[in-house]
Write a protein that holds these residues in place. Structure first.
Motif, PDB file in Angstrom:
ATOM      1  N   MET A 117       0.830  -1.192   0.000  1.00 30.05           N
ATOM      2  CA  MET A 117       0.000   0.000   0.000  1.00 30.05           C
ATOM      3  C   MET A 117       0.872   1.253   0.000  1.00 30.05           C
ATOM      4  O   MET A 117       1.799   1.353   0.802  1.00 30.05           O
ATOM      5  N   THR A 118       0.579   2.189  -0.879  1.00 28.56           N
ATOM      6  CA  THR A 118       1.317   3.438  -0.902  1.00 28.56           C
ATOM      7  C   THR A 118       0.770   4.361   0.163  1.00 28.56           C
ATOM      8  O   THR A 118      -0.279   4.110   0.774  1.00 28.56           O
ATOM      9  N   SER A 119       1.478   5.467   0.388  1.00 32.11           N
ATOM     10  CA  SER A 119       1.047   6.406   1.417  1.00 32.11           C
ATOM     11  C   SER A 119      -0.301   7.025   1.075  1.00 32.11           C
ATOM     12  O   SER A 119      -1.019   7.499   1.944  1.00 32.11           O
ATOM     13  N   GLN A 120      -0.673   7.078  -0.253  1.00 30.33           N
ATOM     14  CA  GLN A 120      -1.946   7.692  -0.635  1.00 30.33           C
ATOM     15  C   GLN A 120      -3.114   6.693  -0.514  1.00 30.33           C
ATOM     16  O   GLN A 120      -4.261   7.082  -0.381  1.00 30.33           O
ATOM     17  N   SER A 121      -2.818   5.404  -0.606  1.00 29.24           N
ATOM     18  CA  SER A 121      -3.883   4.412  -0.594  1.00 29.24           C
ATOM     19  C   SER A 121      -4.268   4.050   0.835  1.00 29.24           C
ATOM     20  O   SER A 121      -3.526   4.294   1.772  1.00 29.24           O
ATOM     21  N   THR A 122      -5.453   3.476   0.984  1.00 31.57           N
ATOM     22  CA  THR A 122      -5.904   3.018   2.297  1.00 31.57           C
ATOM     23  C   THR A 122      -6.456   1.616   2.154  1.00 31.57           C
ATOM     24  O   THR A 122      -6.900   1.200   1.074  1.00 31.57           O
ATOM     25  N   TYR A 123      -6.443   0.881   3.251  1.00 31.92           N
ATOM     26  CA  TYR A 123      -7.003  -0.467   3.231  1.00 31.92           C
ATOM     27  C   TYR A 123      -8.492  -0.410   2.906  1.00 31.92           C
ATOM     28  O   TYR A 123      -9.017  -1.221   2.139  1.00 31.92           O
ATOM     29  N   LEU A 124      -9.214   0.536   3.507  1.00 32.21           N
ATOM     30  CA  LEU A 124     -10.663   0.588   3.332  1.00 32.21           C
ATOM     31  C   LEU A 124     -11.064   0.959   1.910  1.00 32.21           C
ATOM     32  O   LEU A 124     -12.175   0.654   1.479  1.00 32.21           O
ATOM     33  N   THR A 125     -10.155   1.573   1.171  1.00 32.48           N
ATOM     34  CA  THR A 125     -10.460   1.946  -0.216  1.00 32.48           C
ATOM     35  C   THR A 125      -9.964   0.913  -1.209  1.00 32.48           C
ATOM     36  O   THR A 125     -10.663   0.563  -2.168  1.00 32.48           O
ATOM     37  N   ASP A 126      -8.752   0.405  -0.965  1.00 33.55           N
ATOM     38  CA  ASP A 126      -8.068  -0.373  -1.997  1.00 33.55           C
ATOM     39  C   ASP A 126      -7.925  -1.865  -1.716  1.00 33.55           C
ATOM     40  O   ASP A 126      -7.629  -2.628  -2.634  1.00 33.55           O
ATOM     41  N   ALA A 127      -8.053  -2.285  -0.470  1.00 37.98           N
ATOM     42  CA  ALA A 127      -7.863  -3.705  -0.156  1.00 37.98           C
ATOM     43  C   ALA A 127      -9.158  -4.488  -0.326  1.00 37.98           C
ATOM     44  O   ALA A 127     -10.261  -3.950  -0.173  1.00 37.98           O
ATOM     45  N   THR A 128      -9.007  -5.770  -0.643  1.00 40.83           N
ATOM     46  CA  THR A 128     -10.143  -6.686  -0.638  1.00 40.83           C
ATOM     47  C   THR A 128     -10.088  -7.486   0.656  1.00 40.83           C
ATOM     48  O   THR A 128      -9.066  -8.097   0.974  1.00 40.83           O
ATOM     49  N   PHE A 129     -11.186  -7.464   1.400  1.00 46.63           N
ATOM     50  CA  PHE A 129     -11.267  -8.181   2.665  1.00 46.63           C
ATOM     51  C   PHE A 129     -12.061  -9.464   2.445  1.00 46.63           C
ATOM     52  O   PHE A 129     -13.212  -9.419   1.972  1.00 46.63           O
ATOM     53  N   ALA A 130     -11.446 -10.602   2.751  1.00 42.90           N
ATOM     54  CA  ALA A 130     -12.115 -11.896   2.619  1.00 42.90           C
ATOM     55  C   ALA A 130     -12.595 -12.331   3.999  1.00 42.90           C
ATOM     56  O   ALA A 130     -11.826 -12.860   4.802  1.00 42.90           O
ATOM     57  N   PHE A 131     -13.874 -12.054   4.289  1.00 41.89           N
ATOM     58  CA  PHE A 131     -14.453 -12.500   5.549  1.00 41.89           C
ATOM     59  C   PHE A 131     -14.690 -14.002   5.438  1.00 41.89           C
ATOM     60  O   PHE A 131     -15.457 -14.460   4.570  1.00 41.89           O
ATOM     61  N   LEU A 132     -14.054 -14.779   6.283  1.00 46.87           N
ATOM     62  CA  LEU A 132     -14.066 -16.241   6.127  1.00 46.87           C
ATOM     63  C   LEU A 132     -14.361 -16.919   7.458  1.00 46.87           C
ATOM     64  O   LEU A 132     -13.906 -16.464   8.513  1.00 46.87           O
TER      65      LEU A 132
ATOM     66  N   ARG B 201     -15.065  -5.027  -0.728  1.00 43.75           N
ATOM     67  CA  ARG B 201     -14.087  -4.045  -1.195  1.00 43.75           C
ATOM     68  C   ARG B 201     -14.741  -2.669  -1.296  1.00 43.75           C
ATOM     69  O   ARG B 201     -15.778  -2.511  -1.936  1.00 43.75           O
ATOM     70  N   ASN B 202     -14.126  -1.700  -0.616  1.00 37.91           N
ATOM     71  CA  ASN B 202     -14.561  -0.297  -0.677  1.00 37.91           C
ATOM     72  C   ASN B 202     -16.062  -0.155  -0.425  1.00 37.91           C
ATOM     73  O   ASN B 202     -16.768   0.549  -1.154  1.00 37.91           O
ATOM     74  N   GLY B 203     -16.536  -0.888   0.610  1.00 39.85           N
ATOM     75  CA  GLY B 203     -17.931  -0.732   1.007  1.00 39.85           C
ATOM     76  C   GLY B 203     -18.901  -1.644   0.314  1.00 39.85           C
ATOM     77  O   GLY B 203     -20.108  -1.603   0.611  1.00 39.85           O
ATOM     78  N   ASN B 204     -18.450  -2.495  -0.582  1.00 39.11           N
ATOM     79  CA  ASN B 204     -19.367  -3.349  -1.339  1.00 39.11           C
ATOM     80  C   ASN B 204     -18.950  -4.819  -1.288  1.00 39.11           C
ATOM     81  O   ASN B 204     -17.751  -5.134  -1.332  1.00 39.11           O
ATOM     82  N   VAL B 205     -19.946  -5.691  -1.205  1.00 36.55           N
ATOM     83  CA  VAL B 205     -19.696  -7.125  -1.326  1.00 36.55           C
ATOM     84  C   VAL B 205     -19.538  -7.435  -2.812  1.00 36.55           C
ATOM     85  O   VAL B 205     -20.453  -7.196  -3.607  1.00 36.55           O
ATOM     86  N   VAL B 206     -18.378  -7.944  -3.182  1.00 43.50           N
ATOM     87  CA  VAL B 206     -18.126  -8.203  -4.611  1.00 43.50           C
ATOM     88  C   VAL B 206     -18.401  -9.655  -4.994  1.00 43.50           C
ATOM     89  O   VAL B 206     -18.645  -9.948  -6.168  1.00 43.50           O
ATOM     90  N   SER B 207     -18.346 -10.567  -4.023  1.00 44.28           N
ATOM     91  CA  SER B 207     -18.721 -11.962  -4.301  1.00 44.28           C
ATOM     92  C   SER B 207     -18.780 -12.731  -2.993  1.00 44.28           C
ATOM     93  O   SER B 207     -18.257 -12.276  -1.965  1.00 44.28           O
TER      94      SER B 207
END
Length: 483
Positions: A1-16, A39-45
């Protein structure tokens, strides 16, 4: 992650979440897996499947989860869904409630099929502790009740995934993006520790030699270990506790960590041995004190042949007359049998056969050269015996009295002086001035096999050592008790 990016914006979270046949990842198996990618507030799959554990599910587990043997009988085995699971988790942050449990099971299943697996792991139990420190309970039922989360089918994989994701989004709304982002960063950067252990435990550990102790409930001592870097070694316990059932059980029981710093590695090794033998921690398998050490002695019989006999009352000043140190009579007999077989020595003279007229049994097999019948030359037999036993001869204490083994750590300006006599660690002091006038007369210390081996290697070894030795007057010597 770069200094401009954030986990909440750019990371995919796999709730398992996984359901299993039990709580031990090295023995038990997965019966159900569910995950939801966010990812970024939305369930993608999302994805879920039952898994054939290739073993029976205990009755109480069937009642607890509702997953029966019949339900998983035709389900795919883990190896059949491994590719799909790995692809879905690729590059994602692995999120689970008490994540060491779920991550440990997934990692163990991949290991069984010969494939490595690793991921960045985020534990929502630790997240809850960090964001809501005023509460004691952080299990999923407590979170659902406390935060008014939607009801779910508990103890089924997708139900628990939904509850996890609901808590995550609730925390995001209630605490705000900045607070949650910082919590995620800190938790992902911090070395993993069991969820029931304060995450700050690693922060106070020193990066120096010493001994560490793990305690469970009611201050039960679980484990004693040593390292030249306490912080690094303790962290390695936590990162690898899923690799064995012993590690899993110890991790689950762990509640507190204590440590004792030393100036060097030798002091840490000796302190570890002493504490294992005196404190008897639950999970230390090795280095338990032997109740009755056995050694061997060679003496001439009436005919002049050397006979081996077992000795239990070892005299400290005669160590050079003894051969080998054994934890039991059986171990000593096994060593004697090996010596006899390798060197064609007489089993009767070695004490492995009872005294009686005629040749020994090995003579009839051609494995004895006739000493039992006085047919082998005495001088020749005794020389062969001495050569055969030479490697087992114990080391005589090379100094006239106790010595001080000085270890110094210049960086911490710490000095430990290990007072040693007859291969026994008697005491530790921190200044040479404390040795002036010190006497150990009347003080009893016990001879120990592991300390003997350690000190012989350290004090007589050919490799360069990071300590120096001070000879102390013989009059100060303690009484060494042999087991």
């Amino acid at each position: 992650m770069t200094s401009q990016s954030t986990y909440l914006t750019d990371a995919t979270f796999a709730f398992l979440d996984v359901e299993t046949t039990g709580g031990n990842s090295t023995r038990d198996r997965i019966t159900e897996i569910a995950l939801r990618l966010w990812r970024n507030g939305n369930v993608v799959s999302e994805w879920q499947t039952l898994v054939n554990p290739e073993t029976r599910i205990p009755t109480f587990i069937q009642s607890f989860t509702g997953i029966t043997d019949g339900m998983v009988e035709t389900a795919p085995r883990f190896g059949e869904i491994a590719d799909v699971l790995e692809e879905k988790l690729k590059g994602s942050v692995f999120v689970a409630h008490n994540a060491r449990f779920d991550y440990g099971f997934v990692k163990a299943e991949f290991r069984r099929i010969g494939r490595p697996f690793s991921a960045r792991v985020l534990c929502t139990v630790k997240m809850s502790r960090r964001l809501y420190p005023g509460f004691r309970r952080h299990n999923m039922d407590a979170l659902i009740e406390r935060h008014g989360l939607p009801p779910v089918e508990r103890h089924r994989a997708m139900g628990d995934v939904a509850a996890m994701q609901a808590f995550f989004q609730h925390a995001l709304a209630e605490r705000g993006r900045h607070v949650l982002e910082q919590a995620i960063r800190d938790l992902l950067q911090r070395p993993s520790v069991p969820s029931h252990l304060a995450p700050e435990v690693l922060e106070g550990l020193p990066s120096c030699p010493g001994v560490y102790r793990f305690y469970g409930d009611n201050d039960v001592l679980l484990y004693v270990g040593k390292s030249i870097n306490i912080a690094q070694r303790v962290a390695s316990h936590f990162s690898g506790d899923h690799a064995s059932s012993r590690g899993v059980r110890m991790s689950e029981a762990l509640r507190r960590v204590e440590w004792t710093e030393t100036a060097g590695e030798l002091g840490a090794l000796l302190l570890e041995l002493k504490q294992i033998k005196t404190l008897k921690p639950m999970f230390n398998r090795r280095s338990r004190a032997a109740k009755n050490l056995v050694t061997l002695e060679l003496r001439e019989n009436e005919a002049g042949y050397l006979q081996a006999r077992m000795v239990r009352e070892i005299e400290a000043h005669r160590l050079g007359d003894y051969f080998g140190l054994f934890r039991s009579k059986r171990d000593a007999e096994r060593a004697l049998s090996g010596i006899a077989a390798t060197n064609d020595l007489c089993n009767r003279l070695l004490g492995l056969e009872p005294e009686q007229p005629g040749p020994c049994f090995q003579r009839s097999l051609g494995r004895c050269r006739g000493a039992c019948e006085a047919l082998e030359d005495v001088t020749r037999y005794n020389l062969r015996t001495q050569i055969a036993f030479h490697g087992l001869r114990l080391k005589t204490w090379p100094w006239s009295g106790p010595v001080g083994v000085v270890e110094h750590d210049a960086e911490r300006d710490r000095t430990d002086i290990l007072v040693v006599y007859n291969w026994v660690h008697v005491a530790t002091v921190n200044d040479e001035r404390e040795l002036d006038g010190m006497s150990f007369r009347g003080q009893s210390v016990s001879f120990d096999l592991d300390s003997y081996k350690l000190l012989v290697s350290a004090l007589l070894g050919k490799t360069s050592q990071s300590f120096r030795v001070i000879e102390l007057p013989a009059a100060r010597q303690p009484d060494v008790l042999m087991p």
